[in-house]
Scaffold this motif. Sequence first.
Motif, PDB file in Angstrom:
ATOM      1  N   ASP A   1      34.955 -32.692  21.710  1.00 49.50           N
ATOM      2  CA  ASP A   1      33.843 -31.813  21.332  1.00 49.50           C
ATOM      3  C   ASP A   1      33.537 -31.936  19.839  1.00 49.50           C
ATOM      4  O   ASP A   1      32.368 -32.047  19.432  1.00 49.50           O
ATOM      5  N   ALA A   2      34.584 -31.946  19.013  1.00 45.93           N
ATOM      6  CA  ALA A   2      34.387 -32.033  17.563  1.00 45.93           C
ATOM      7  C   ALA A   2      33.777 -33.377  17.174  1.00 45.93           C
ATOM      8  O   ALA A   2      32.853 -33.436  16.346  1.00 45.93           O
ATOM      9  N   VAL A   3      34.277 -34.460  17.759  1.00 49.11           N
ATOM     10  CA  VAL A   3      33.741 -35.796  17.449  1.00 49.11           C
ATOM     11  C   VAL A   3      32.277 -35.889  17.897  1.00 49.11           C
ATOM     12  O   VAL A   3      31.427 -36.436  17.184  1.00 49.11           O
ATOM     13  N   GLY A   4      31.969 -35.322  19.047  1.00 46.35           N
ATOM     14  CA  GLY A   4      30.583 -35.299  19.507  1.00 46.35           C
ATOM     15  C   GLY A   4      29.685 -34.526  18.565  1.00 46.35           C
ATOM     16  O   GLY A   4      28.540 -34.920  18.307  1.00 46.35           O
ATOM     17  N   GLU A   5      30.194 -33.436  18.014  1.00 48.13           N
ATOM     18  CA  GLU A   5      29.381 -32.641  17.082  1.00 48.13           C
ATOM     19  C   GLU A   5      29.132 -33.372  15.772  1.00 48.13           C
ATOM     20  O   GLU A   5      28.062 -33.248  15.182  1.00 48.13           O
ATOM     21  N   VAL A   6      30.120 -34.135  15.296  1.00 48.05           N
ATOM     22  CA  VAL A   6      29.889 -34.941  14.089  1.00 48.05           C
ATOM     23  C   VAL A   6      28.758 -35.939  14.353  1.00 48.05           C
ATOM     24  O   VAL A   6      27.834 -36.089  13.547  1.00 48.05           O
TER      25      VAL A   6
ATOM     26  N   PHE B   1      31.325 -33.649   5.816  1.00 47.81           N
ATOM     27  CA  PHE B   1      32.748 -33.542   5.490  1.00 47.81           C
ATOM     28  C   PHE B   1      33.009 -32.500   4.405  1.00 47.81           C
ATOM     29  O   PHE B   1      34.038 -31.824   4.430  1.00 47.81           O
ATOM     30  N   SER B   2      32.090 -32.379   3.451  1.00 49.81           N
ATOM     31  CA  SER B   2      32.337 -31.422   2.360  1.00 49.81           C
ATOM     32  C   SER B   2      32.019 -29.991   2.779  1.00 49.81           C
ATOM     33  O   SER B   2      32.719 -29.055   2.378  1.00 49.81           O
ATOM     34  N   SER B   3      30.999 -29.799   3.615  1.00 51.74           N
ATOM     35  CA  SER B   3      30.569 -28.432   3.915  1.00 51.74           C
ATOM     36  C   SER B   3      31.247 -27.841   5.149  1.00 51.74           C
ATOM     37  O   SER B   3      31.426 -26.626   5.228  1.00 51.74           O
ATOM     38  N   MET B   4      31.623 -28.679   6.114  1.00 50.03           N
ATOM     39  CA  MET B   4      32.136 -28.109   7.365  1.00 50.03           C
ATOM     40  C   MET B   4      33.542 -28.563   7.719  1.00 50.03           C
ATOM     41  O   MET B   4      34.270 -27.841   8.385  1.00 50.03           O
TER      42      MET B   4
ATOM     43  N   LYS C   1      19.961 -25.242   9.228  1.00 48.19           N
ATOM     44  CA  LYS C   1      20.234 -26.628   9.593  1.00 48.19           C
ATOM     45  C   LYS C   1      21.744 -26.884   9.609  1.00 48.19           C
ATOM     46  O   LYS C   1      22.455 -26.443   8.711  1.00 48.19           O
ATOM     47  N   LYS C   2      22.194 -27.580  10.653  1.00 48.06           N
ATOM     48  CA  LYS C   2      23.567 -28.087  10.667  1.00 48.06           C
ATOM     49  C   LYS C   2      23.586 -29.421   9.913  1.00 48.06           C
ATOM     50  O   LYS C   2      22.693 -30.248  10.143  1.00 48.06           O
ATOM     51  N   PRO C   3      24.602 -29.698   9.074  1.00 45.64           N
ATOM     52  CA  PRO C   3      25.721 -28.829   8.726  1.00 45.64           C
ATOM     53  C   PRO C   3      25.286 -27.711   7.770  1.00 45.64           C
ATOM     54  O   PRO C   3      24.275 -27.841   7.089  1.00 45.64           O
TER      55      PRO C   3
ATOM     56  N   ASN D   1      40.906 -29.482  11.042  1.00 44.50           N
ATOM     57  CA  ASN D   1      40.206 -28.822   9.930  1.00 44.50           C
ATOM     58  C   ASN D   1      39.015 -28.005  10.426  1.00 44.50           C
ATOM     59  O   ASN D   1      38.753 -26.901   9.941  1.00 44.50           O
ATOM     60  N   PHE D   2      38.281 -28.563  11.394  1.00 46.51           N
ATOM     61  CA  PHE D   2      37.157 -27.838  11.984  1.00 46.51           C
ATOM     62  C   PHE D   2      37.615 -26.482  12.524  1.00 46.51           C
ATOM     63  O   PHE D   2      36.995 -25.450  12.295  1.00 46.51           O
ATOM     64  N   LEU D   3      38.723 -26.520  13.286  1.00 50.22           N
ATOM     65  CA  LEU D   3      39.136 -25.339  14.040  1.00 50.22           C
ATOM     66  C   LEU D   3      40.186 -24.502  13.338  1.00 50.22           C
ATOM     67  O   LEU D   3      40.506 -23.398  13.783  1.00 50.22           O
ATOM     68  N   GLY D   4      40.759 -25.027  12.253  1.00 49.33           N
ATOM     69  CA  GLY D   4      41.787 -24.281  11.555  1.00 49.33           C
ATOM     70  C   GLY D   4      43.075 -24.174  12.336  1.00 49.33           C
ATOM     71  O   GLY D   4      43.737 -23.127  12.336  1.00 49.33           O
TER      72      GLY D   4
END
Lengths: 155, 123
Positions: free
Chosen positions: A88-93, A19-22, B107-109, A73-76
């Motif tokens: 897609d975003a939820v899957g990536e988290v 959450f803080s970095s991405m 590494k992600k993130p 927030n991911f995609l701006g």
Amino acid sequence: MSGLEEITDKLVASTVEIFSSMIMMDVAVGNDSEATINPYLKCITGMVGLAGKRKGIVAVHFPNEVAMAITGNFLGMDVSEINEDVQDAVGEVANMLAGDIKTILSDKGKDIELSLPSTISGDQYVFQAKSDTERITVPFIVSNGVFRVELELEK
Amino acid sequence: MGKNVLLVDDSSTMRKIIGRSLRQAGIDFDNIFEAGDGQEALAVLEKESVDIVLSDINMPNMNGIEFLREKAGRDAIKDIPVLMISTETGDDIIGEAKSLGAVGSIKKPFTPDKVNEVLGPLL
């Protein structure tokens, strides 16, 4: 073998880092009373399976409003519906969380494999663990709601 | 003459995030090509001029390790550097990627600073 306390600490640290970095969104650990809510109402769940030396699943359960805010927030960009971008975003988290959990369950990487992420969503659904699993659920608070990160491991 | 990059990830969200991180890191490419798996990446490399590839590992159809192995066998593209960006951090998997020609891993993130730190010296 990593204990549940170590795994829980890793789940929390990984979630905060993501959450803080991405996602660029403040997040805090919630209360235990918010840890278990079933059925999920108007939510989307991202899941990644673990297979090999340890078997289980990493899941993250977002209310729709939180999922749309995260995706935005991911995609701006503004996101106003549960669409492919949100899935897609939820899957990536879930994928990033599973990758971090794997690092403390696996020796060097090849003894545990991760599935590709998948999502479920709907107005109402139950996310049910088998009785012979170790289960960790951690609630997190963001500005527009509470979401949960869950790990189930076969005993 | 500017440089071109190929982003390989089955997540369109992640491809957008990587592209944004490149811009935030101050790394400008003339063209950013995208592919959803290793097979698509090979097709792009055969057709376009690409200076560096940023690739995920866990992908459907052809994963990042299979992509590296297939690419290493094609003379026209085998020397294009590949940097892995993945949730995978295990020594076995990253070691295998490097043995197949990967020049490093992130590494992600990740943060734009991390992208700059690893990718900058490769350009």
